[in-house]
Design a protein around this motif. Structure first.
Motif, PDB file in Angstrom:
ATOM      1  N   ALA A  21       0.832  -1.209   0.000  1.00  0.00           N
ATOM      2  CA  ALA A  21       0.000   0.000   0.000  1.00  0.00           C
ATOM      3  C   ALA A  21       0.863   1.255   0.000  1.00  0.00           C
ATOM      4  O   ALA A  21       0.618   2.200  -0.748  1.00  0.00           O
ATOM      5  CB  ALA A  21      -0.923  -0.005   1.213  1.00  0.00           C
ATOM      6  N   ASN A  22       1.903   1.274   0.842  1.00  0.00           N
ATOM      7  CA  ASN A  22       2.800   2.433   0.897  1.00  0.00           C
ATOM      8  C   ASN A  22       3.560   2.615  -0.409  1.00  0.00           C
ATOM      9  O   ASN A  22       3.743   3.738  -0.878  1.00  0.00           O
ATOM     10  CB  ASN A  22       3.790   2.290   2.056  1.00  0.00           C
ATOM     11  N   ASN A  24       2.663   1.665  -3.469  1.00  0.00           N
ATOM     12  CA  ASN A  24       1.760   2.148  -4.526  1.00  0.00           C
ATOM     13  C   ASN A  24       1.359   3.610  -4.309  1.00  0.00           C
ATOM     14  O   ASN A  24       1.199   4.375  -5.265  1.00  0.00           O
ATOM     15  CB  ASN A  24       0.503   1.275  -4.583  1.00  0.00           C
ATOM     16  N   THR A  25       1.202   3.997  -3.041  1.00  0.00           N
ATOM     17  CA  THR A  25       0.754   5.358  -2.737  1.00  0.00           C
ATOM     18  C   THR A  25       1.846   6.396  -2.976  1.00  0.00           C
ATOM     19  O   THR A  25       1.597   7.447  -3.574  1.00  0.00           O
ATOM     20  CB  THR A  25       0.272   5.448  -1.266  1.00  0.00           C
ATOM     21  N   TRP A  26       3.076   6.087  -2.542  1.00  0.00           N
ATOM     22  CA  TRP A  26       4.107   7.123  -2.496  1.00  0.00           C
ATOM     23  C   TRP A  26       5.197   6.997  -3.560  1.00  0.00           C
ATOM     24  O   TRP A  26       5.874   7.979  -3.857  1.00  0.00           O
ATOM     25  CB  TRP A  26       4.770   7.148  -1.107  1.00  0.00           C
TER      26      TRP A  26
END
Length: 449
Positions: A21-22, A24-26
């Motif tokens: 998740a991190n 893909n987000t950042w």
């Protein structure tokens, strides 16, 4: 190295170190725009992403970039044109980071000769009741390497500070004994080096490389579980280093006796020195850690906030650091201190849910630890080898799980609650005078956690 390849290699390292998740987000929509005079200019999709990377991941990204290319000096961020107009109102313009917040090169540079991270030092290591034994053992080793506590084996769950401690030992020895050859490696790296040497028919070079060190530090030894050939090579390496009065330091997530499929001869070698546990930090230590880390983040957290965080995040130093990272980022974005209510919401959203073991699982862990049949715990017997584990189980269920005395008695084969009270009091009093018992219960608590 060309820009595209450098960033692809960096992203590959980042992806295995952060959650999906991190990542893909950042990181997914980032790329290197250019490299100018050692400064990497990173393209990011929005001001919000730039602010987050600046405050949470900057040093992490820079360290990886430098490990791949020694020509990298610093890192700057540029918002891609397509998103800059849309996102500009989200946060204030960030300062030029490589001019204002850049760390000196030597603070992030990992020397390939010893593989030690210079940021892991005793200056930043918080000592508390939970790790004071491990700290004392490390200081004894530093004073007399190869003589006192050889090998030193430190174990504990993830996030208890093992890597920080063993690398601090290495860095301290490096400063005190510049003539000694020191090397830090994960057991995974050791295993890969061995496999590669076999495939390249260079086992002799592999042996020569690892046997030349005066101080060998090996992290996460549990990785060698079931790797028979690598374990055999470690056994011979151990004997060579030990016989030459050189120091060996190991870490693991569990006591060596509980690493599955680890050879008995290795367990025997580990037991020849000092095996010490780092259990979860106690409340006082968690507050001390938070205070120390808050200074690094330039956070002004009052005692009520520190106590609240310490009371709600109880088992993992990394989780404490993670919460502080989020608080720091939020305060930078909002340009003000957060209220206790806001911090409570952050902890609720970001902390891991607590895992709860059943009494039966606790009974199984303690029975295995003392090498007795689980069923024997429930039987009416006065054998010493059964009474002690049974009383410890009662003590742990009461102290660590807050189960009522009658309920414990019921779960332990229908015993009277007065028997449970007597057992708990006996263990509690014996721990005050029996250091071995205290150590055993510490190890059990670590395994249960």
């Amino acid at each position: 190295m060309e820009e595209k390849k450098l960033w692809e290699s960096t992203l590959a390292e980042i992806e295995v170190s952060v959650s999906t998740a991190n990542f893909n987000t950042w990181f997914k929509e980032t790329s290197i725009l250019k490299i100018d005079n050692g400064v990497v200019f990173l393209s990011v999709p929005s001001a919000f992403v730039r602010e987050w990377l600046l405050n949470k991941y900057h040093n992490f990204i820079l360290k990886i970039l430098r490990s791949i290319s020694e020509n990298v000096r610093s890192l700057d961020y540029t918002i891609s044109k397509s998103d800059s107009k849309k996102k500009k109102s989200l946060v204030k313009e960030a300062p030029n980071y490589h001019n204002n917040k850049e760390l000196p090169l030597n603070e992030l540079y990992i020397n390939k000769d010893d593989n030690l991270n210079p940021r892991y030092t005793f200056d930043t290591f918080v000592v508390g009741p939970f790790n004071e034994l491990a700290y004392a053992a490390s200081q004894a080793v530093i004073k007399k390497p190869g003589i006192v506590y050889n090998p030193l084996f430190i174990y504990g769950n993830t996030g208890h500070g093992k890597t920080h401690l063993i690398q601090s030992i290495g860095n301290q020895m490096k400063a005190l004994y510049p003539e000694k050859r020191i090397f830090y490696a994960t057991s995974e790296k050791f295993a890969m080096d061995y496999i590669n040497s076999v495939q390249a028919n260079k086992v002799g070079q592999f042996k020569e490389k690892y046997r030349k060190y005066d101080i060998l530090i090996m992290d996460d030894i549990q990785f060698l579980s079931s790797k028979e050939k690598t374990q055999e090579e470690l056994f011979h390496l151990f004997n060579n280093i030990y016989d030459n009065n050189k120091q060996i330091i190991f870490s693991s997530d569990k006591h060596p006796n509980f690493i599955p499929n680890l050879e008995d001869r290795l367990k025997s070698r580990f037991s020849a020195g000092m095996i010490v546990d780092i259990p979860p930090p106690d409340h006082e230590s968690r507050v001390s850690i938070l205070k120390a880390k808050s200074k690094v983040h330039d956070l002004n957290l009052n005692q009520a906030v520190l106590d609240f965080i310490a009371s709600n995040i109880t088992s993992n130093i990394r989780e404490l650091e993670g919460i502080l990272n989020v608080i720091s980022c939020q305060e930078n974005i909002k340009n003000r201190d957060l209220s206790l209510g806001e911090i409570k919401n952050i902890i609720k959203s970001n902390s891991n849910p607590k895992k709860t073991l059943s009494p039966k699982e606790v009974i199984k862990i303690v029975s295995n630890f003392y090498n007795i049949e689980e069923e024997a715990i429930y039987k009416k017997t006065r054998k010493k080898e059964i009474i002690k584990p049974r009383q410890i189980i009662m003590y742990l269920l009461r102290e660590d799980f807050n189960i009522s005395f009658p309920s414990i008695g019921e779960k332990m084969g229908g015993r009277d609650h007065t028997t449970v009270i007597h057992s708990c009091d006996k263990i509690k009093n014996k721990m005050k005078i029996d250091s071995v018992l205290t150590e055993e219960i510490g190890q059990l608590r670590s395994m249960i956690t």
